[in-house]
Scaffold this motif. Structure first.
Motif, short mmCIF file in Angstrom:
data_model
loop_
_atom_site.label_atom_id
_atom_site.label_comp_id
_atom_site.label_asym_id
_atom_site.label_seq_id
_atom_site.Cartn_x
_atom_site.Cartn_y
_atom_site.Cartn_z
N ARG A 199 1.87 57.89 27.76
CA ARG A 199 0.96 58.91 27.23
C ARG A 199 1.71 60.23 27.14
O ARG A 199 2.12 60.79 28.16
N ASP A 213 -7.12 54.14 32.67
CA ASP A 213 -6.14 53.65 31.69
C ASP A 213 -5.51 52.35 32.18
O ASP A 213 -5.42 51.35 31.45
N ASP A 251 -1.40 64.65 25.15
CA ASP A 251 -2.65 63.89 25.23
C ASP A 251 -3.28 63.93 26.62
O ASP A 251 -4.25 63.21 26.87
#
Length: 866
Positions: free
Chosen positions: A277, A80, A281
């Motif tokens: 996030r 990410d 998730d």
């Protein structure tokens, strides 16, 4: 190795040898150039099989864990962050720092790819028993018997879920130093990169702290965990499609100070965005990493888009008449600034010294647009002395962008009361308001994620392309404080405008000097604005920026005589010039040959004088140096006004910094409307007679125009600023002569007496020097005398003789001033950033980090320009 192309795998994947499948696993490093037809090798199934034969699944270590049982794997957070870094590097980092990053990593081929991966593995230290043990219930079953044993020993000793003394950022620095050296990086480069990554929570590790973390085997886990860290890094590299690091010339990688600051800033900001996030998730340990990376590229791109950090693109033509078509004609100062910035061959510094009313703010905006366009910058930050002036500048910028008719990034207003002001203006809501690291201490470690969440939520405006706010927000980038490298990175791609630079106290001035040095080092163009800037102070400011750009210490030399007597003026220098150039400018018709009559009024008679002037049909300003004196004068004026017939009563206003915020906003708005510029809505309802009582807020940029003024004695530059509010705008018709009444000073044999507490605001020595200049004067000629008067007060002692009989008080005050300046300079020097030299290490930028709010020492303390 790959059975089709011969590419050799590494780490735990040696046990996962298999044919190229075209799916799963990592991209073959030779697949694009050595004949591998599919470009893929070792599918995910083969890799997992290898793990089952004795390795550890790199997906097992958790990186984010909320209250549930499903974690977010550390490797997924690394991917990410790497994706965000890849998307941000051209958005957040300024062109010069970006070029330095490219230069540093260019020996490796894919510079952006390696930057992104390095940012991604910033949390590598979380793959350790000390961190994984914070959620032993998740980590032990997922990571296997060996890891569970290490974690169990540590948690039994410390207690399950207990906080650790070994921060995971330090362990990141330990592992990345080792890994980078193994790849062939020289020790200095390995340490620099590793420390920049390890400091992503705001404080860059020191050599001693990293050494201590390396020796804390119980915390870092020793060789077994080091091997797991190696495998995680290699898997990220593989998924990214980068070549085997051992085969690259890491020995040629060298990072300049600018590159290190940018890498550290990029890492922290990318981490914050990637951390946005929600727990629902989190993907758990069994995720398909190849598919996850594909999805991460889509998800993180949407997050970046929500921030609206796209660069501002000014129009092709940025001349003054194009940007401000409603102006009949540019003032001479505005024309001079346009000419100067058009001549600059590289980033530089521009100083505009001109009276109030010459349009310095618009000149600065025109210069900013030109500099942004010419040097490929992202935007600008306009730093104002107060919230009032910040609000006015915000409106000016908003109007400029609206007039251009092109889609621009939103302008961020940065000060403590910005929300209330924007709410009153019904400004659009920040669409990225929900984009922040989730929760407080989302890692469970108490490691700073909560602090980062607050920083990112409230301070990201400094990272946005376009911002307006108080100067404090910019000066924080000169403090040794947490995440200072993020602030510097945020400013690296902007033009920075500083207004009213003469008005900073010693503490702020010392910080400004150092900030200008750093902005010069980062090649950030700067525009300085002032109505009353002493010549040698201007020289010090310009020299600070030039020294930073040249990578040297500022030179201790006297101000050039070129400044003396040239007022208004525009001075400038850039990275391509060898000297500072100064352009003398004519004043506009409004400010040319302004003759201000001076009268003296006793302090106890000031209310009576103001009411009498208002009774003659005038709008009067009463300016005091202290809130208590302003409140006292207001009460006396109201008492006198109430005794007048209703039809003869002037309107009375009171403005000072201690008003309740809502009341202050209301009064400021009323003053702008009633006494502001006559065109448009402002100034359209000017009263026939009125009295406005206030403090320095009436001096610092509030666009108000009065017929006459009475002011407490203040330093000469403050008085000149205040005089700029007397008949500031052309209203046509007959107006009284320009008149300034001075109050707040009494003379007795051998003694000059000021109202109580005045010398708590302004240095007695500066007040004495100002009074020595004005006590026998009947008028001032502006702008002709402005620079001379300012330089006499703030110049060398020999320029202004002590009046006879004042010698004892004069000497005592001068000695106090010297001690005060030295004390405040030392205080500021103790908290400001160092200048990088060979003996200054990266960690010193945040060593003994101070509060980022320590940009001011004492409000309105103005003994600094000596």
């Amino acid at each position: 190795m790959c059975v089709r192309c011969g590419a050799r795998w590494f780490g735990l994947y040696r046990s996962a040898i298999g044919p190229c499948r075209g799916v799963g696993g990592g991209r073959c490093r030779r697949g694009r150039s050595k004949g591998c037809s599919s470009g893929w090798c070792v599918g995910l199934d083969g890799w997992v099989a290898g793990v089952e034969r004795g390795g550890v699944d790199v997906r097992a270590g958790w990186g984010k864990a909320g209250g549930g049982r499903v974690p977010h794997p550390l490797i997924c957070h690394a991917l990410d962050t790497a994706v965000v870094a890849e998307g941000l590097v051209d958005v957040l980092v300024g062109p010069y720092c970006r070029a330095e990053l490219d230069r540093a990593f260019s020996p490796l081929g894919d510079a952006v790819g390696w930057m992104s991966v390095l940012c991604g593995v910033h949390d590598l230290g979380k793959l350790s028993p000390t961190f994984q043990g914070l959620r032993e219930d998740i980590a032990a079953p997922a990571m296997g018997r060996a890891a569970a044993a290490h974690i169990g020993r540590l948690t039994r000793w410390r207690g399950r879920g207990a906080r650790t003394d070994c921060h995971h950022g330090l362990l990141t620095a330990v592992h990345m130093t080792r890994i980078l050296k193994a790849w062939g990086a020289v020790p200095e480069t390995a340490r620099t990169i590793a420390w920049a990554l390890g400091g992503h929570h705001g404080v860059i590790p020191s050599a001693a702290s990293v050494r201590q973390a390396r020796e804390a085997v119980g915390d870092n886990g020793g060789p077994w965990w080091a091997a797991a860290c190696d495998d995680l890094v290699r898997q990220v590299i593989t998924l990214w499609g980068l070549p085997e690091p051992e085969g690259l010339p890491w020995h040629g990688v060298r990072l300049s100070t600018e590159a290190v600051v940018a890498l550290a800033g990029l890492t922290s900001v990318s981490d914050w965005i990637a951390s946005a996030r929600p727990e629902e998730d989190y993907v758990g340990a069994g995720v398909d990493l190849v598919a996850y990376l594909r999805q991460a590229r889509r998800d993180e791109a949407r997050k970046i888009e929500r921030l609206a950090w796209r660069p501002w693109r000014p129009p092709r033509e940025t001349g003054f008449r194009v940007l401000f078509p409603r102006e009949e004609r540019p003032h001479p100062v505005q024309e001079a600034v346009e000419t100067v910035v058009g001549r600059m061959r590289g980033p530089g510094i521009v100083v505009v010294a001109a009276p109030t009313g010459e349009g310095k703010t618009k000149a600065a905006l025109q210069a900013t647009a030109t500099l942004v366009r010419r040097f490929g910058l992202r935007g600008f930050y306009v730093a104002m002395p107060s919230r009032v002036t910040s609000n006015q500048a915000f409106d000016a910028v908003d109007q400029l962008l609206a007039g251009l008719g092109e889609e621009a990034p939103p302008v961020r207003l940065l000060h403590s009361a910005a929300g209330e002001y924007l709410k009153d203006r019904k400004a659009p809501v920040d669409v990225a308001d929900g984009l922040r690291p989730v929760g407080v201490d989302v890692d469970g470690e108490g490691d700073g994620d909560g602090e980062a969440a607050e920083w990112f939520a409230h301070k990201r405006g400094l990272l946005a392309p376009l911002g307006v706010g108080t100067v404090d927000q910019a000066l924080m980038a000169a403090l040794r404080s947490s995440h200072v490298f993020v602030r510097l990175t945020g400013l690296s791609g902007k033009v920075v405008v500083f207004d009213e630079v003469h008005g900073y106290d010693v503490h702020m001035s010392t910080l400004l000097d150092r900030l200008l040095w750093w902005l010069g080092r980062l090649r950030v163009p700067v525009v300085l604005l002032s109505a009353t800037l002493p010549a040698r102070r201007q020289h010090a400011l310009v020299e600070s920026w030039r020294a930073g750009a040249a990578g040297r210490l500022p030179l201790k030399v006297e101000a050039p005589t070129a400044y003396a007597g040239r007022y208004p003026r525009v001075a400038w220098a850039d990275t391509e010039s060898n000297a500072v150039e100064t352009v003398g400018v004519e004043a506009s018709l409004l400010n040319s040959d302004r003759v201000v009559e001076l009268v003296r009024v006793g302090f106890e008679s000031r209310a009576e004088w103001a009411v009498r002037q208002a009774g003659a049909g005038r709008c009067v300003a009463v300016v005091h140096n202290l809130v208590r004196h302003a409140v006292e004068a207001h009460e006396q004026i109201v008492q006198r006004v109430e005794q007048l017939p209703a039809e003869e009563r002037p309107e009375v206003f009171l403005l000072h910094g201690k008003l309740v915020q809502a009341e202050r906003v209301r009064v400021e708005a009323a003053i702008r409307v009633r006494f502001g510029r006559p065109d448009g809505h402002q100034g359209s309802s000017r009263p026939r007679r009125a009295i406005v009582v206030g403090t320095q807020l009436l001096e610092e940029g509030l666009d108000a125009d009065f017929d006459v003024m009475i002011s407490s004695l203040a330093p000469i530059d403050s008085l000149i600023q205040r005089m700029g509010r007397i008949q500031r705008h052309d209203r046509g018709g007959d107006r009284p002569p320009l008149l300034l009444a001075l109050t707040g000073v009494e003379e007795s044999p051998g003694k000059i007496v000021f109202p109580p507490y005045t010398t708590n605001v302004y240095a007695e020595a500066i007040l004495l020097r100002t009074w020595a200049l004005l006590r026998e004067r009947e008028r001032l000629h502006c702008p002709d005398e402005v620079q001379h008067l300012v330089d006499l007060v703030y110049g060398p002692d020999e320029l202004l003789a002590c009046p006879q009989g004042w010698e004892k008080q004069w000497a005592r005050a001068d000695e106090q001033l010297g001690r005060g300046i030295a004390r405040k300079e030392q205080g500021a020097e103790a908290v400001r950033l160092p200048q990088p030299r060979n003996d200054v290490q990266l960690w010193e930028l945040t060593a003994k980090a101070t509060s980022a709010s320590r940009t001011r020492q004492e409000s309105y303390r103005r003994d600094d320009a000596r």
